[in-house]
Design an enzyme around this catalytic site. Structure first.
Site, PDB file in Angstrom:
ATOM      1  N   GLY A 126     -10.089 -33.445 -63.206  1.00 41.93           N
ATOM      2  CA  GLY A 126     -11.340 -33.464 -63.939  1.00 41.93           C
ATOM      3  C   GLY A 126     -12.518 -33.434 -62.985  1.00 41.93           C
ATOM      4  O   GLY A 126     -12.394 -33.736 -61.794  1.00 41.93           O
ATOM      5  N   CYS A 127     -13.677 -33.056 -63.516  1.00 42.96           N
ATOM      6  CA  CYS A 127     -14.866 -32.909 -62.665  1.00 42.96           C
ATOM      7  C   CYS A 127     -15.339 -34.267 -62.154  1.00 42.96           C
ATOM      8  O   CYS A 127     -15.548 -34.452 -60.952  1.00 42.96           O
ATOM      9  CB  CYS A 127     -15.967 -32.189 -63.428  1.00 42.96           C
ATOM     10  SG  CYS A 127     -16.293 -32.832 -65.084  1.00 42.96           S
ATOM     11  N   TYR A 128     -15.508 -35.229 -63.060  1.00 39.93           N
ATOM     12  CA  TYR A 128     -15.951 -36.554 -62.615  1.00 39.93           C
ATOM     13  C   TYR A 128     -14.950 -37.180 -61.637  1.00 39.93           C
ATOM     14  O   TYR A 128     -15.345 -37.688 -60.584  1.00 39.93           O
ATOM     15  CB  TYR A 128     -16.149 -37.487 -63.811  1.00 39.93           C
ATOM     16  CG  TYR A 128     -17.336 -37.204 -64.690  1.00 39.93           C
ATOM     17  CD1 TYR A 128     -18.638 -37.201 -64.182  1.00 39.93           C
ATOM     18  CD2 TYR A 128     -17.182 -36.956 -66.056  1.00 39.93           C
ATOM     19  CE1 TYR A 128     -19.738 -36.964 -65.001  1.00 39.93           C
ATOM     20  CE2 TYR A 128     -18.276 -36.714 -66.882  1.00 39.93           C
ATOM     21  CZ  TYR A 128     -19.554 -36.730 -66.355  1.00 39.93           C
ATOM     22  OH  TYR A 128     -20.638 -36.506 -67.171  1.00 39.93           O
TER      23      TYR A 128
END
Lengths: 346, 346, 346, 346
Positions: free
Chosen positions: A151-153
């Site tokens: 995921g990006c976060y």
């Protein structure tokens, strides 16, 4: 043995992640795009739907039903969460898969159930998959058949924390992670939340204490030293298209000399072209449209806190770019192949 | 005894804070603007420099030298940090003063020296001044001759924390305060940092561990219960003109029932029109161009953390609006007079 | 005879225009809001849906079916185009009506049909209605039962052109009108076109040669001197929430002395508080959140062209503000009542 | 004969145009950057000043005084207007030059004097230079020693008009050109006009009737058929970083069949990869960060007007990209070398 390029398919190409994959893959010298699928756009030319591709990439979207994986070496799955799982469960071909959804990132079906609110459809595949945070898991990625693209976060948070965790510098079980993301993180589907007039000149927090990236971050950092940190993760919505800035707060009992944090981060990431350790706090535009992660770490003697700020482009290092980096690792290419653009910072 | 309006002067009117004061004061029914000063614009009509005032407020800027405080009841000092101090040191008139700079906010000349990097020129006045955070210090403000109008970040942070401090809910000495502000917070002077192309589509942290609002926040919250909390305060620069969103993280040992935080905040702010306790996380536009502070507090059982999100308009509740609220208190007007606009949220 | 305030209803209050009406009406000293209707939000409190109204306006939306026009003096119709027409056709009450849709702006059912692509349902009411461009039609508005509030683009264009038309300064039949509008002009409904990532950092033209405001502009300017100008009108979408800037190009055969255009405009608008004739080109923020229209006109001797630039806030002078100005005229109030805010230009 | 890359120097590299040249040149396979100069940054590493270049391009800025043109094949002059002229006047080396300023774009010293307000210092070089609008002047560029890289607005306007001019379709001597540009067009120097809070959520016209690109556009389009069109050119400032959208209005006496304009443009630009003729109005993001110019032309039968909308990235096709395209032509490379990126449209 004759040379040929790696053949790839992009399944679910009609979303921000799919588009960004196509933008980047187009200039990768060692691959060939065989198929792009989209149920909503099937039969239309990519460049008719997205004028930026005009004259550069004029292929047609086909339906997933028409997709034949024969002669395809690698599948990029850019399907929505939940749909990927369904594809993988049924998939029996030989192509390797990089899944950009959240479906195969967590190790435990129970944790998945708790945070995603539904049963995992393919728990055995969950075990087989590799978490594709390249800088931390390079070796397992190399031979994996199914890579779960992070995921990006979690990418921005785990890269900011890994060196501290590795060196046992964090003395409190709880780590505060305050993240701010651009709107592309919320997907391409129009909604009240992403209406221009709602986002422009505005700013908000969301998903406080409940965001699905929380267990993904915990799993990733706790895997480094088999520890049990908890993270208090709060995402916020920035009025920008791309980019994530994550500010990490961690208590330390160690005495930290000036400059030593930078050295520690530089050593940790000495083999990692895409992580750039900086002398001052980075901005999200310092990495815009590229696969870089810029990191700045500092120690506040007065409060015994380490503060780390990291920035990535959520569509590149936080999605499509890291997927290509994973592909490069899986197929033995130089890890930066097709990814070494200078950021569009102006 | 004949009735007359309160006469005010705005010293240093040619900046964002000064402009905003004029915008708001113009519709205050009980005051009269006698003088506006600006050294750089003296001799020019306000409406020639700022077309928004055209036909509404056509007064001329005069030099501070020409300013005569006779018949002026109240002076708004909107001078830069350091310059206010110099004015106050020399001022011997009878008008009451609301100072919008940082010069008189801290109680201790030593702390001032430490964080501002220079000697305070008027330490005795430092003792006499009142910290004008209206919701917390209403009684002392009433009779004050010199009110130090709070900083924008401290206003958003202290209002988010005050009920928790008052009720002894925070168990860790260290509180994390992650704030995000619009560009007007950086002032009207052109600079590389505030160039459009640098800020637009961008985001960054600054002043990590060193921002001057840190001791101001600590002084304010520690005054509530004579405690010794430290805050880890990180400001960030948002690509918006106005608004601050502050996310507060505080450890608690108390067990907190669902919904009880809201009740606690509502009771604490029951007499405060400008603080609105919300059911969900606020956005900065919910208060745009008004004196409101919207607050949402929540408890994460999993981590034993309380997270509070507050939003204000940095130019209004964080500067000019709170100054007028202070004026209303000082002169016995209804506290909301001239300040009850509906936010420009669209 | 006892004094009472004017009672108003806002039908279709849950849209940008409705919201803006409520924001502005709330501080109008001579009116009382009796009813607000919305089919999608009926039963919910306004302030629950829109947190900016919290504590200021806590009324409930009701369904149009529940609306009783007894004791209502004025109805603001903020319904979508086509729906207004249907309401008016059936409405038999005594309340006067200000319609903010496009349904009653054109005089001719044929022209309506040609540009709107459907039959007008109430052609006889079309004749009875008054076009509510206050500066041009003040006298007819005064006694009208049904005022068609002008479109946003036509307001900015007609005010820019009226003095030139009146003085027969335009020598070519064709006038070029290049307009640029903020996103609120496109309505509150989420769509691909108004998705944040599509609008942000972007700009586009739309409706070239086909926009419905074309005949409205022509009708308005040709009514001034019974002329037959045609306009080439091109709207563009700006990455801002509010505001329209219109650039008008008109050929002249007259010799125009320097400064004389300003005088001519000033004389034409001498009784009009809301039109401000400027010395230099205005910006859309010069009028933000207010009912002003700032205009700058200049003559290019080299090309024999007059160029006029006008700016309005599309939600205020281009919609809700002008509706209130119309109400003020209809009910004999000072025309600026409730409308004299200073623009939020910072 | 041994193969070697083309050696280039960028003089005045510390501005938006210089930066963009470096961003693009870095991936050009046939060139080598020998020197970058900047007086204000001399002695500093590019990547210390601009973190986006970190790890990718770590060269040092040197002073122009230290620059030695031995072994340099090509000089990109990215100096301010007026300074370029001074450099060229004194330059006696052999390297070919592409000048990105406005100094050598106009043919006539008199016209230069009239619009730039000062004498040209090097009128004889003015005659020798070639106007580098690649699509129109390819042949003369090939052998030129001094190419004047076109202005951003003229590029967008001339490409929109050239096919119409060539085919004698415009019947009125006056052409209206309404252009809208991003803020990078105003340069990197901080000013009130480019302060974030001034530009954000705002829009304005400037330089009405007086902008220096006016004679450049007229010269360029009149060179095509030795005609005498005049243009009414109005630039506007968009709240975006990059991009120009130009809307052109031209009267025609010809009857134009549906679809025929597209064919006409396609044929005119059949050999030009960077000009894309579109089926509908383009947006500035359709070409972002690339050298493309997207054009849409339409005919309004009702008004006998042709309307053309063109978009470019002002820093690429409007500056650095076209300079590289010129270099490719001058050195016999494929015209698209180093320039075929897919736009960053999301």
């Amino acid at each position: 043995m004759s040379y040929r390029k790696v053949s790839v398919a992009v399944i679910g190409a009609n979303g921000y992640t799919g588009m960004e994959l196509l933008r980047l893959l187009h200039f990768h010298p060692e691959i060939e795009i065989k198929t792009i699928t989209s149920e909503s756009q099937k039969g239309r030319k990519l460049s008719d739907v997205y004028p930026q591709f005009n004259g550069l990439f004029d292929e047609e979207f086909v339906s997933l039903e028409e997709f034949d994986d024969k002669d395809v070496d690698l599948i990029f799955l850019a399907l929505p969460h939940g749909t990927s799982m369904d594809f993988i469960r049924q998939y029996e071909g030989k192509a390797r898969v990089i899944d950009l959804s959240g479906d195969f990132r967590l190790d435990s079906p129970e944790v998945y159930n708790e945070w995603y609110g539904s049963e995992h459809l393919s728990p055995e595949k969950l075990q087989e998959s590799t978490y594709g945070l390249c800088e931390l898991n390079r070796d397992s990625i190399k031979d994996s058949q199914l890579v779960a693209n992070p995921g990006c976060y979690p990418t921005s948070a785990a890269l900011a924390l890994a060196p501290l965790i590795q060196h046992h510098l964090i003395s409190d079980e709880l780590i505060v992670i305050d993240s701010k993301s651009g709107v592309t993180g919320a997907g391409a589907k129009p909604s009240e939340k992403t209406h221009y007039t709602k986002v422009n000149d505005n700013f908000m927090a969301y998903g406080i204490g409940t965001h699905r990236h929380t267990p993904e971050i915990e799993q990733t950092i706790n895997a480094i030293t088999e520890n049990h940190y908890k993270v208090q993760f709060t995402p916020h919505l920035l009025p920008v298209n791309r980019g994530i800035l994550t500010t990490v707060y961690a208590k330390t009992d160690s005495f930290i000399e000036e400059g030593s944090l930078k050295t520690l981060f530089e050593e940790f990431y000495s083999g990692d072209t895409f992580v750039r350790v900086m002398d001052s706090a980075p901005t999200i535009k310092d990495v815009k449209a590229t696969n870089f992660c810029n990191i700045f770490a500092t120690y506040d003697k007065r409060t015994s806190q380490i503060i780390v700020v990291s920035v990535i482009d959520n569509l590149v290092k936080g999605a499509a770019g890291q997927a290509i980096q994973n592909m490069n690792i899986m197929f033995g290419f130089d890890e930066t192949l097709g990814l070494s653009h200078i950021p569009v910072s102006i």
